[in-house]
Design an enzyme around this catalytic site. Sequence first.
Site, mmCIF file in Angstrom:
data_model
loop_
_atom_site.group_PDB
_atom_site.id
_atom_site.type_symbol
_atom_site.label_atom_id
_atom_site.label_comp_id
_atom_site.label_asym_id
_atom_site.label_seq_id
_atom_site.Cartn_x
_atom_site.Cartn_y
_atom_site.Cartn_z
ATOM 1 N N THR A 21 0.850 -1.193 0.000
ATOM 2 C CA THR A 21 0.000 0.000 0.000
ATOM 3 C C THR A 21 0.882 1.237 0.000
ATOM 4 O O THR A 21 2.089 1.147 -0.281
ATOM 5 C CB THR A 21 -0.991 -0.041 1.181
ATOM 6 O OG1 THR A 21 -1.966 0.996 1.028
ATOM 7 C CG2 THR A 21 -0.287 0.141 2.526
ATOM 8 N N ASN A 22 0.331 2.411 0.270
ATOM 9 C CA ASN A 22 1.136 3.640 0.305
ATOM 10 C C ASN A 22 0.613 4.546 1.429
ATOM 11 O O ASN A 22 -0.313 4.183 2.149
ATOM 12 C CB ASN A 22 1.082 4.340 -1.063
ATOM 13 C CG ASN A 22 -0.330 4.674 -1.465
ATOM 14 O OD1 ASN A 22 -1.004 5.461 -0.807
ATOM 15 N ND2 ASN A 22 -0.802 4.057 -2.545
#
Length: 230
Positions: A21-22
Site C-alpha cells: 500500500t502507500n
Amino acid sequence: MHVLITAGPTREPLDPVRYLTNRSSGKMGYAMAHAFIHAGHSVLLISGPTTLDVPDHVDFIPIETAAEMHAAVANSIGGVDIAVFAAAVADYTPAHVAAHKIKKSGATLTLELVRTPDILGAARLEFGFAGTLVGFAAETENLEANARDKLTRKGCNLIIANDVSKPAFGFDSDRNEVLLVYPDHHEALPANSKHALAHHLVTAIVELHKGHQSSVISKDQELALIHLPQ
Ligand code: C5P
C-alpha cells in the site's frame, strides 16, 4: 451536479495476511467530497481503506485493490458530470497472490509485480467519459511540466499538482499547497488546510465545468448551424 470522487490508497494483497500500500490518508479526497456536498452537489465516493468518517449524504463504495476501484468507476461513471481522481492508486500489484502465508526461507525474497489499470487514463478512452475530468499529480520535481504532461496524456481538464518533496504538505498531512494546471494556463493556490483548500478547489472545478459545458453547447450549436438546410 453528479460528482464521482476516488480517494485513499489501494491495498494490493500478497498473501492472506500481507499487502502493498502507500501513505495516502484520503484526507484531500474526503475533504473534497464534503465540500461538494456543502455546495449542493451529489457525491459518489469510491475509496480505498482510510481511518476517516464518510461525510454525511455521500454515496460510498469501499474498495481495496486497484482492480476493484477500476471496476467500481467503470460501473458508476455513466451519468456523472464531474469526476475527480484523488486516489493514490498502486502502480503495481503482486503477479500472484499466495493462497497461504508466505514462509520465510532464503536470505532474500523477490516479488514479481505487474502493472495495475490506469483508472484516470481509462476515463476518456475506455469508459467514454465526456464530463469534466480532474486528476491529481504528486511530484517531487518539475511540478508544472510533469502535471501538464499528465493533463494531456490522460485527457484531463485540470490537474491539481502538489510537490510531495516538501515535508509539510501532501501525503498524510492536514495541509496542502497546490498548483492548478489547466490546458492554457496555471494558477498557484497558497498553502492552506486541506479542508479550506477543498472549498476553493470545488469552486474552481464547478466554474471549469460551466465553461466546459458552454463550449460543448456552442460546438453543438455550430454543428446545428452548419447542418441547417440552405
Ligand atoms: O500517473 P500518476 O499516478 O502520477 O497519476 C496520478 C493521477 O492518476 C491521480 O489523479 C490518480 O488518482 C490517478 N491514477 C489512477 N489510476 C492509476 C494511477 C493513477 O486513477 N492506476
